[in-house]
Scaffold this motif. Structure first.
Motif, PDB file in Angstrom:
ATOM      1  N   ALA A 251       3.485  -0.715   2.145  1.00  0.00           N
ATOM      2  CA  ALA A 251       3.271  -1.804   3.097  1.00  0.00           C
ATOM      3  C   ALA A 251       2.922  -1.269   4.478  1.00  0.00           C
ATOM      4  CB  ALA A 251       4.526  -2.684   3.168  1.00  0.00           C
ATOM      5  N   SER A 252       3.638  -0.209   4.895  1.00  0.00           N
ATOM      6  CA  SER A 252       3.340   0.397   6.196  1.00  0.00           C
ATOM      7  C   SER A 252       1.938   0.995   6.213  1.00  0.00           C
ATOM      8  CB  SER A 252       4.383   1.473   6.509  1.00  0.00           C
ATOM      9  OG  SER A 252       4.083   2.127   7.720  1.00  0.00           O
ATOM     10  N   LEU A 253       1.575   1.650   5.094  1.00  0.00           N
ATOM     11  CA  LEU A 253       0.236   2.236   4.999  1.00  0.00           C
ATOM     12  C   LEU A 253      -0.832   1.150   5.027  1.00  0.00           C
ATOM     13  CD1 LEU A 253      -1.588   4.697   4.507  1.00  0.00           C
ATOM     14  CD2 LEU A 253      -1.210   4.386   2.056  1.00  0.00           C
ATOM     15  N   GLN A 254      -0.578   0.044   4.326  1.00  0.00           N
ATOM     16  CA  GLN A 254      -1.549  -1.048   4.317  1.00  0.00           C
ATOM     17  C   GLN A 254      -1.725  -1.627   5.718  1.00  0.00           C
ATOM     18  OE1 GLN A 254      -0.456  -4.408   1.883  1.00  0.00           O
ATOM     19  NE2 GLN A 254      -2.584  -4.993   1.549  1.00  0.00           N
ATOM     20  N   ASP A 255      -0.612  -1.836   6.428  1.00  0.00           N
ATOM     21  CA  ASP A 255      -0.705  -2.363   7.795  1.00  0.00           C
ATOM     22  C   ASP A 255      -1.480  -1.401   8.694  1.00  0.00           C
ATOM     23  OD1 ASP A 255       0.746  -4.521   6.996  1.00  0.00           O
ATOM     24  OD2 ASP A 255       2.666  -3.775   7.742  1.00  0.00           O
ATOM     25  N   SER A 256      -1.185  -0.093   8.533  1.00  0.00           N
ATOM     26  CA  SER A 256      -1.879   0.904   9.361  1.00  0.00           C
ATOM     27  C   SER A 256      -3.366   0.932   9.053  1.00  0.00           C
ATOM     28  CB  SER A 256      -1.265   2.293   9.136  1.00  0.00           C
ATOM     29  OG  SER A 256       0.095   2.308   9.497  1.00  0.00           O
ATOM     30  N   MET A 257      -3.706   0.851   7.761  1.00  0.00           N
ATOM     31  CA  MET A 257      -5.113   0.899   7.388  1.00  0.00           C
ATOM     32  C   MET A 257      -5.850  -0.349   7.857  1.00  0.00           C
ATOM     33  SD  MET A 257      -5.769   3.761   6.036  1.00  0.00           S
ATOM     34  CE  MET A 257      -7.396   3.371   5.416  1.00  0.00           C
ATOM     35  N   VAL A 258      -5.179  -1.502   7.758  1.00  0.00           N
ATOM     36  CA  VAL A 258      -5.819  -2.727   8.234  1.00  0.00           C
ATOM     37  C   VAL A 258      -6.076  -2.639   9.729  1.00  0.00           C
ATOM     38  CG1 VAL A 258      -5.446  -5.196   8.615  1.00  0.00           C
ATOM     39  CG2 VAL A 258      -4.922  -4.187   6.391  1.00  0.00           C
ATOM     40  N   THR A 259      -5.073  -2.138  10.451  1.00  0.00           N
ATOM     41  CA  THR A 259      -5.241  -1.980  11.899  1.00  0.00           C
ATOM     42  C   THR A 259      -6.347  -0.985  12.218  1.00  0.00           C
ATOM     43  OG1 THR A 259      -2.895  -2.471  12.244  1.00  0.00           O
ATOM     44  CG2 THR A 259      -4.054  -1.363  14.027  1.00  0.00           C
ATOM     45  N   MET A 260      -6.367   0.125  11.483  1.00  0.00           N
ATOM     46  CA  MET A 260      -7.386   1.144  11.724  1.00  0.00           C
ATOM     47  C   MET A 260      -8.779   0.616  11.397  1.00  0.00           C
ATOM     48  SD  MET A 260      -7.610   4.988  10.110  1.00  0.00           S
ATOM     49  CE  MET A 260      -5.987   5.364  10.751  1.00  0.00           C
ATOM     50  N   GLN A 261      -8.888  -0.085  10.274  1.00  0.00           N
ATOM     51  CA  GLN A 261     -10.194  -0.637   9.901  1.00  0.00           C
ATOM     52  C   GLN A 261     -10.676  -1.658  10.932  1.00  0.00           C
ATOM     53  OE1 GLN A 261      -9.539  -2.163   5.979  1.00  0.00           O
ATOM     54  NE2 GLN A 261      -9.610  -0.137   4.991  1.00  0.00           N
ATOM     55  N   ARG A 262      -9.732  -2.456  11.441  1.00  0.00           N
ATOM     56  CA  ARG A 262     -10.116  -3.425  12.460  1.00  0.00           C
ATOM     57  C   ARG A 262     -10.579  -2.717  13.736  1.00  0.00           C
ATOM     58  NH1 ARG A 262      -5.794  -5.972  12.514  1.00  0.00           N
ATOM     59  NH2 ARG A 262      -4.826  -5.047  14.349  1.00  0.00           N
ATOM     60  N   MET A 263      -9.860  -1.666  14.097  1.00  0.00           N
ATOM     61  CA  MET A 263     -10.249  -0.926  15.297  1.00  0.00           C
ATOM     62  C   MET A 263     -11.609  -0.244  15.101  1.00  0.00           C
ATOM     63  SD  MET A 263      -6.551   0.756  16.297  1.00  0.00           S
ATOM     64  CE  MET A 263      -7.280   1.756  17.603  1.00  0.00           C
TER      65      MET A 263
END
Length: 469
Positions: free
Chosen positions: A235-247
């Motif tokens: 879940a933490s990895l998914q949140d980080s990846m979503v944030t990174m992809q958005r950035m």
């Protein structure tokens, strides 16, 4: 060649460990039971035989006269049974295996003045030796040795056979425990490894890019705690990846938007600079230097914007190929000629290497590689074209210092500067990254390395699957 019997895989190790523990426990229990039974059997037989000998002597001693003669000794021997030795001072009566009685037993009987038993193995058989003195009772009730000693030798072969039977039963019991142990071990391993297998599948899905993969925890043991931890990590990895992809998406969109918005003012600025460049001859030295600097920086800015727009097209996946039949040597030669590099570069080309490729993008790749060799290497610069059954190769080498071990892994990174102090260069810092993207767009590759004699070497590989002869 060395061989190892160590089981591979967690399932195999669990099964082997479970089977070993179960069989070892069953064997220990069986052997312990057999040993206890054997000891009890020997003890009970010893007690039975000694009691029988005592009863036989008790029955005959009232009939004896003291001191006994040889006939009395014979009667005692016959009453006790075969393999018996009866002694009185210098006389004795013996038969059978009575000769097995050792002197140590006779000494123990004389010293202890009571019945003594001893187990020995002689002539390949187990024996029980029983020795006892015959006591006389006085009128006052005191008991004194009569001097008569009786030694009986009893064969324990039947008892030994019973013990062997118990041992075989223990071995059979241990063997019978093997099959149920394997079955139970497989069941236990299956129940233990099911959560592990689920975690493995989840980890594989995460590795394949499915960041929504989760495993439902079962129970409240350590594996359930591990499952919860893996789910939290996912879940933490998914949140980080979503944030990174958005950035990343925001950054790409920003670069594309800025590049697009700059095109119109840059076109106007370029036209003004071209006019300015044509009038520098009549300017004062300071004004002419400033004007030339403005021209140079404007040209650099235009190239940077064009490169940013090209990179944004690669990131957006909108970059495409316009394939045409191209002679590879002619395309490279035209690229060098267009930039006045033909006389400064040694070109070694294989004949008749015809490919279907995007000639404009091929020109961009070669121009970036040769330009990089001029900027950061030293002459002579060599371009070599070769071909194999699988692919065609364009190799660009120079005679400069080459690429350091620190630079080599990052040479295709965007805006990477090998020298932090060299902040102003004629290029945009995107040339090699764009060259690599163009190579991959052709299903090819672009690699960087060093020559054995020094200097950098860049190799463009184009698969011959796009070839049309």
């Amino acid at each position: 060649m060395s061989w190892t019997l160590r089981p591979r895989g967690l399932r195999a190790r669990l099964v082997v460990a479970f089977v070993l523990v179960t069989v070892a426990g069953a064997t220990a229990a069986a052997w312990s039971s057999a040993r206890s039974a054997s000891t009890a059997l020997v003890t009970s037989n010893q007690q039975r035989l000694t009691a029988s000998t005592a009863d036989q002597l008790a029955a005959i001693t009232p009939e004896l006269s003291y001191p006994p003669d040889q006939a009395a000794l014979d009667r005692i021997r016959i009453a006790v049974g075969e393999n018996t030795l009866v002694t009185f001072r210098g006389m004795q009566s013996a038969d059978g295996a009575a000769g097995l009685v050792p002197g140590t037993l006779r000494t123990a009987v004389q010293e202890q003045r009571q019945m003594v038993a001893q187990r020995i193995t002689a002539e390949g058989k187990p024996w029980l030796l029983i020795g006892t003195p015959i006591m006389t009772t006085a009128v006052n009730g005191s008991r004194t040795p009569s001097g008569i000693e009786v030694y009986s030798v009893r064969d324990l072969t039947a008892v030994e056979q019973e013990i062997d039977s118990l041992t075989r039963t223990a071995v059979a019991t241990s063997a019978l425990a093997l099959l149920p142990a394997v079955f139970l071990a497989l069941l236990a391993a299956r129940s233990v490894l099911r959560p592990v297998r689920d975690l493995r599948d989840t980890a594989r899905r995460l590795a394949d890019g499915d960041l929504s993969a989760r495993t439902a925890p079962q129970g409240a043991d350590e594996l359930a705690a591990l499952t919860d931890t893996v789910n939290e990590m996912a879940a933490s990895l998914q949140d980080s990846m979503v944030t990174m992809q958005r950035m990343q998406s925001d950054a790409r969109r920003f670069a594309a938007d800025v590049s697009h918005e700059l095109r119109t003012p840059l076109s106007t600025l370029t036209a003004v600079v071209e006019v300015l460049a044509g009038t520098t001859a009549g300017m004062e030295p300071d004004a002419r230097e400033s004007a030339e600097l403005a021209v140079t920086e404007t040209e650099r800015l235009v190239r940077l914007v064009e490169d940013l727009m090209e990179v944004s097209r690669f990131d957006a996946g909108t970059a495409g190929l316009r394939l045409e039949e191209t002679n590879l040597a002619d395309a490279v030669r035209d690229c060098l000629r267009a930039r006045n590099w033909l006389d400064q570069v040694d070109l070694v080309a294989a004949d008749n290497v015809v490919l279907r490729c995007d000639r404009r993008r091929l020109d961009v790749i070669v121009a970036n590689l040769v330009g990089n060799a001029f900027r950061h290497g030293e002459p002579p610069v060599l371009v070599r074209i070769s071909v194999t059954q699988e692919e065609a190769a364009v190799e660009v080498t120079d005679n400069g210092p080459g690429l350091s071990e620190m630079v080599l892994p990052h040479v295709f990174d965007r805006f990477y500067k090998a020298d932090a102090a060299r902040t102003r260069t004629p290029g945009s810092g995107l040339g090699l990254a764009i060259a690599l993207e163009n190579a991959r767009l052709h299903s090819g590759d672009l690699t960087a390395s060093n020559n054995a004699h020094g200097g950098a070497r860049f190799t463009l590989l184009l698969p011959r699957g796009l070839e049309k002869l």
